[in-house]
Design a protein around this motif. Structure first.
Motif, short mmCIF file in Angstrom:
data_model
loop_
_atom_site.label_atom_id
_atom_site.label_comp_id
_atom_site.label_asym_id
_atom_site.label_seq_id
_atom_site.Cartn_x
_atom_site.Cartn_y
_atom_site.Cartn_z
N SER A 41 0.87 -1.17 0.00
CA SER A 41 0.00 0.00 0.00
C SER A 41 0.90 1.22 0.00
CB SER A 41 -0.93 0.01 1.22
OG SER A 41 -0.28 0.56 2.36
N ILE A 42 0.41 2.29 -0.61
CA ILE A 42 1.23 3.51 -0.69
C ILE A 42 1.49 4.04 0.71
CG2 ILE A 42 1.21 5.90 -1.48
CD1 ILE A 42 -0.33 4.88 -3.96
N GLU A 43 0.46 4.00 1.56
CA GLU A 43 0.64 4.50 2.93
C GLU A 43 1.72 3.72 3.67
OE1 GLU A 43 -3.40 5.70 1.58
OE2 GLU A 43 -2.17 3.91 1.42
N ARG A 44 1.67 2.42 3.58
CA ARG A 44 2.63 1.59 4.29
C ARG A 44 4.04 1.80 3.73
NH1 ARG A 44 4.78 -3.57 3.95
NH2 ARG A 44 5.17 -4.60 5.96
N PHE A 45 4.16 1.87 2.40
CA PHE A 45 5.47 2.08 1.80
C PHE A 45 6.01 3.46 2.17
CE2 PHE A 45 8.34 2.79 -1.92
CZ PHE A 45 9.17 1.71 -1.70
N PHE A 46 5.14 4.45 2.23
CA PHE A 46 5.52 5.79 2.69
C PHE A 46 6.12 5.70 4.09
CE2 PHE A 46 4.79 9.76 4.83
CZ PHE A 46 4.87 10.76 3.87
N ALA A 47 5.45 4.94 4.98
CA ALA A 47 5.94 4.80 6.36
C ALA A 47 7.28 4.08 6.39
CB ALA A 47 4.91 4.03 7.19
N VAL A 48 7.43 3.03 5.58
CA VAL A 48 8.69 2.28 5.55
C VAL A 48 9.83 3.19 5.10
CG1 VAL A 48 9.93 0.41 4.42
CG2 VAL A 48 7.60 0.03 5.23
N LEU A 49 9.61 3.95 4.02
CA LEU A 49 10.67 4.85 3.54
C LEU A 49 10.96 5.95 4.56
CD1 LEU A 49 9.91 5.37 -0.27
CD2 LEU A 49 11.55 3.82 0.81
N LEU A 50 9.92 6.45 5.21
CA LEU A 50 10.11 7.49 6.22
C LEU A 50 11.01 6.98 7.35
CD1 LEU A 50 9.39 10.32 7.24
CD2 LEU A 50 7.26 9.38 8.15
N GLU A 51 10.78 5.74 7.79
CA GLU A 51 11.61 5.17 8.85
C GLU A 51 12.99 4.76 8.32
OE1 GLU A 51 9.81 2.38 11.46
OE2 GLU A 51 7.94 3.52 11.68
N HIS A 52 13.04 4.24 7.10
CA HIS A 52 14.32 3.84 6.49
C HIS A 52 15.27 5.03 6.42
CE1 HIS A 52 17.14 1.88 3.80
NE2 HIS A 52 16.91 2.76 2.86
N TYR A 53 14.76 6.17 5.99
CA TYR A 53 15.59 7.37 5.84
C TYR A 53 15.58 8.25 7.09
CZ TYR A 53 15.89 6.46 0.80
OH TYR A 53 16.15 5.90 -0.42
N ALA A 54 14.87 7.82 8.14
CA ALA A 54 14.74 8.61 9.37
C ALA A 54 14.26 10.03 9.07
CB ALA A 54 16.06 8.65 10.14
N GLY A 55 13.39 10.15 8.06
CA GLY A 55 12.83 11.45 7.68
C GLY A 55 13.69 12.23 6.71
N ALA A 56 14.96 11.85 6.57
CA ALA A 56 15.88 12.57 5.68
C ALA A 56 15.80 11.95 4.28
CB ALA A 56 17.30 12.51 6.22
N PHE A 57 14.68 12.21 3.60
CA PHE A 57 14.48 11.65 2.27
C PHE A 57 15.58 12.10 1.32
CE2 PHE A 57 9.93 11.65 3.66
CZ PHE A 57 9.67 10.31 3.47
N PRO A 58 15.94 11.25 0.35
CA PRO A 58 16.83 11.74 -0.71
C PRO A 58 16.16 12.90 -1.43
CG PRO A 58 15.85 9.63 -1.32
CD PRO A 58 15.50 9.87 0.12
N ALA A 59 16.98 13.76 -2.06
CA ALA A 59 16.46 15.02 -2.59
C ALA A 59 15.29 14.84 -3.55
CB ALA A 59 17.60 15.78 -3.28
N TRP A 60 15.27 13.74 -4.33
CA TRP A 60 14.19 13.59 -5.31
C TRP A 60 12.84 13.34 -4.65
CZ3 TRP A 60 11.35 9.10 -6.99
CH2 TRP A 60 11.68 7.91 -6.33
N LEU A 61 12.84 12.80 -3.41
CA LEU A 61 11.61 12.55 -2.68
C LEU A 61 11.29 13.63 -1.64
CD1 LEU A 61 11.77 8.70 -1.92
CD2 LEU A 61 10.08 9.88 -3.35
N ALA A 62 12.27 14.43 -1.26
CA ALA A 62 12.09 15.38 -0.17
C ALA A 62 11.00 16.40 -0.52
CB ALA A 62 13.40 16.11 0.11
N PRO A 63 10.11 16.71 0.42
CA PRO A 63 9.06 17.69 0.13
C PRO A 63 9.61 19.07 -0.19
CG PRO A 63 9.06 17.10 2.46
CD PRO A 63 9.98 16.15 1.77
N VAL A 64 10.68 19.46 0.50
CA VAL A 64 11.42 20.69 0.18
C VAL A 64 12.84 20.27 -0.12
CG1 VAL A 64 12.19 22.94 0.99
CG2 VAL A 64 9.95 22.08 1.69
#
Length: 658
Positions: A537-560
């Motif tokens: 699910s998109i929600e679950r995958f979002f949560a997994v990536l959020l925890e995987h990156y500890a909120g520090a998304f790579p630049a292509w995914l980062a909201p800002v």
């Protein structure tokens, strides 16, 4: 005294040894301090077990999974003894080992407080130091009822001997063939200190419980049923050494920092408002950006692979799920029906596949159209019990990136191979790289279709999985009712395993929906159906990536992706021009023009885990340049305006971390 022959197993080696009658497993493994129990003829036994002629015996080491379970279950008994010493009125529930720890349920007048847990843990340490012995004895039902007359929940378990289970699937502590009680005996006098109904085995002595800690308490229904009394559950963890306990606690602290619910609030990404309901999330603007970018990239990659996008409604007549079989097999996981249209039942859809089947069946199909790959970001609703709902990872409403592939029997193997390769490649694009595969096979109590069809489907999936060169782990009985599946299991940055994509091979739903295509010879043929969810699910995958990156998304995914930080008010306009030029390149750049001092603006950007901080002062304006400050605190000065734009764009395009 006669001799008995036993076979000692060590890995693949077998050693025959002659011992005297009455020799125990403890004597057989004397000197091997890491051995805390024995496996005799495949069954776990206490070390006090007396060996019989012909026994095949294997030592159970404390660090093995069985050893950890025995250690943790023994610690649960120490916990229960400590509680009853401090709270004599407490009635005992059950205390099984669970992943990384144990729990025990108690019926007490009021919930335990944090101070209570500290006192209980201190009492446990006292019991551990006493070196009490665990002693097993077989009892009759009548004797057990007499001894445990003051324990109503134990009396209930006696009546359920051999058939009860906990709310999380663990077996209760009664024996399947015989009823046993474990006594905790004083090491010096042999005096009885405490006892519990239990099937065991246990460590020989409480001194062999090296390291433990109580974690928390919570409410839990007796045996997981809302119809039963609410008990108080205390959770704990136990490990073979203090170092391993510390490592586990450090891991939990790191996992807590990465908790997607905590980060979701701190980074203003999503929330689960009480006014909407448990398990039903709303995405805030910044979370919406991350989700949209995830979806857009996935959509583009699917289009490149020949998938066609479809859309289906959120609700349907119940007849559709009668045809699919979900009302027979999955009704408990569905929301109750809505009575509409003169008594016709409508259901919120729990999955998309039945509707995709109707799209396939909307007109005649030819073999020339196959494989037909239908894809949808389809929102579904599942009535999860309140006790298992957990943020975005176990929700009641979520959106699946759901695909159903219809192909011929001859195309099946190649299509599965392409699908699994595509799935793994796309997961790697999002930054997950450590995988193993799990093959879920038929549940003999819950399936439709013939054994021959299941065997063919399972063997095809096995061959496809093995081609990837990844570890393949069996999951007996874990398949859905309509066919076997491959699950992609991915490890995140701190080593936790998450189930990601699933690929299910299905000969049965096409049969139930009488799906057909016209073959090359003009005959009507039944397609094979492949179910495939990449994110789950998109929600679950979002949560997994959020925890995987500890909120520090790579630049292509980062909201800002970058925030402009002016040294003074005079530099705001210059950075606004930089941000405007960046937005024209499709970059997400903001300027912090607040009245905060520069250092506070930097701290704010760091807290928001922005990949690039773009700083400008008088010298930068004069030179037509900017300075970069990165998330790790490093800095790069005097970068020409256009070069800085190109550098951010390059990092975003290449999907790399900075």
């Amino acid at each position: 005294m006669s001799d008995v022959r036993v076979i000692i197993q060590r890995d693949s080696e077998r050693e025959e040894r002659v011992v005297t009658t009455g020799t125990t497993a403890a004597e057989l493994f004397a000197g091997q301090r890491s051995v805390i129990a024995a496996r005799v003829g495949g069954e776990l036994k206490d070390l006090a077990y007396a060996l019989s002629d012909g026994d095949e015996v294997e030592g159970v080491e404390i660090s093995s999974q069985d050893g950890l379970n025995i250690l943790r279950h023994s610690t649960a008994h120490v916990l229960a003894q400590a509680v009853q010493e401090l709270f004599p009125e407490a009635k005992l529930g059950i205390g099984p080992p669970v992943k990384d720890g144990f729990y025990y349920d108690f019926d007490v007048e009021k919930p335990f407080t944090p101070e209570d847990l500290k006192a209980i843990e201190k009492k446990m340490q006292e019991i551990q130091k006493r070196g009490q012995k665990f002693a097993r004895r077989v009892v009759t039902d009548e004797a057990a009822r007499e001894e445990l007359a003051s324990e109503p929940y134990k009396l209930e378990l006696i009546g359920l001997k051999g058939s009860a289970s906990t709310d999380d699937g663990a077996d209760v502590e009664v024996g399947a063939g015989e009823l046993t009680i474990y006594d905790n005996l004083d090491a010096k006098t042999g005096e009885l200190c405490w006892k519990d109904l239990c099937r065991g085995p246990h460590v020989p002595s409480t001194r062999l419980i090296p390291a433990f800690k109580l974690m928390r308490n919570a409410a839990a229904y007796w045996r997981g049923s809302e119809k039963n009394p609410m008990l108080q559950r205390i959770y704990g963890t136990a490990w073979p050494s203090k170092d391993e306990l510390k490592q586990h606690l450090d891991f939990l602290a790191e996992a807590e920092k990465r908790d997607h619910r905590k980060l979701g609030s701190e980074l203003d990404l999503f929330s689960i408002p009480e006014q909407i309901g448990s398990g039903l999330a709303v995405f805030h603007p910044r979370g919406g950006i991350v989700r949209r970018v995830m979806e857009d990239y996935s959509r583009r990659r699917h289009e490149e692979e020949g998938y066609e996008f479809v859309y289906t409604p959120h609700a349907t007549k119940g007849k559709l799920f009668e045809t699919s079989g979900h009302l027979d097999w999955y009704a408990e996981g569905m929301y109750p029906p809505m009575q509409l249209d003169e008594g016709v039942d409508y259901y919120l859809k729990p999955m998309n596949c039945p509707m995709h089947n109707l799209i396939f069946d909307a007109r005649g199909r030819s073999y020339r159209e196959l494989p037909l790959r239908l894809f949808e970001f389809g929102t579904v609703y599942r009535y999860e019990k309140s006790g298992v709902v957990h943020g975005l990872t176990r929700a009641r409403g979520f959106t699946q990136d759901d695909a159903h592939i219809y192909c011929t029997r001859e195309q099946m193997s190649e299509e599965l191979d392409k699908t699994l390769t595509f799935v793994l490649g796309l997961l790697r694009d999002y930054g997950l790289t450590d995988f193993y595969l799990e093959l879920s096979t038929k549940d003999p109590e819950k399936f439709v279709g013939s054994d021959e069809v299941w065997e063919e489907a399972t063997e095809t999936l096995r061959q496809v999985a093995e081609k990837q060169g990844l570890p393949l782990v069996p999951d007996p009985g874990g398949a859905a009712f309509y066919g076997p599946k491959i699950s992609v299991q991915a490890k995140d940055a701190i080593g936790r395993t998450w189930q990601m994509s699933t690929i299910q091979l299905d000969f049965n739903l096409p049969e139930r929906f009488t799906l057909e295509y016209t073959g090359q010879d003009g005959s009507k043929q039944r397609p094979v159906m492949i179910h495939r969810a990449l994110f789950g699910s998109i929600e679950r995958f979002f949560a997994v990536l959020l925890e995987h990156y500890a909120g520090a998304f790579p630049a292509w995914l980062a909201p800002v992706q970058a925030v402009g930080i002016p040294i003074g008010d005079a530099h705001v306009e210059y950075l606004e021009k930089f941000a405007s030029a960046a937005r024209k390149k499709g970059l997400r750049v903001e300027v912090d023009s607040s009245s905060d001092r520069m250092q506070k603006k930097i701290r704010n950007a760091q807290k928001q885990k922005v990949p690039f901080m773009v700083i400008a002062g008088d010298e930068d304006m004069s030179n037509g340049s900017v300075s970069f400050r990165y998330r790790d605190g490093s800095q790069e000065n005097g970068i020409p305006f256009d070069e800085a734009l190109a550098k951010i764009a390059k990092v975003v395009e290449e999907r790399t971390q900075v």
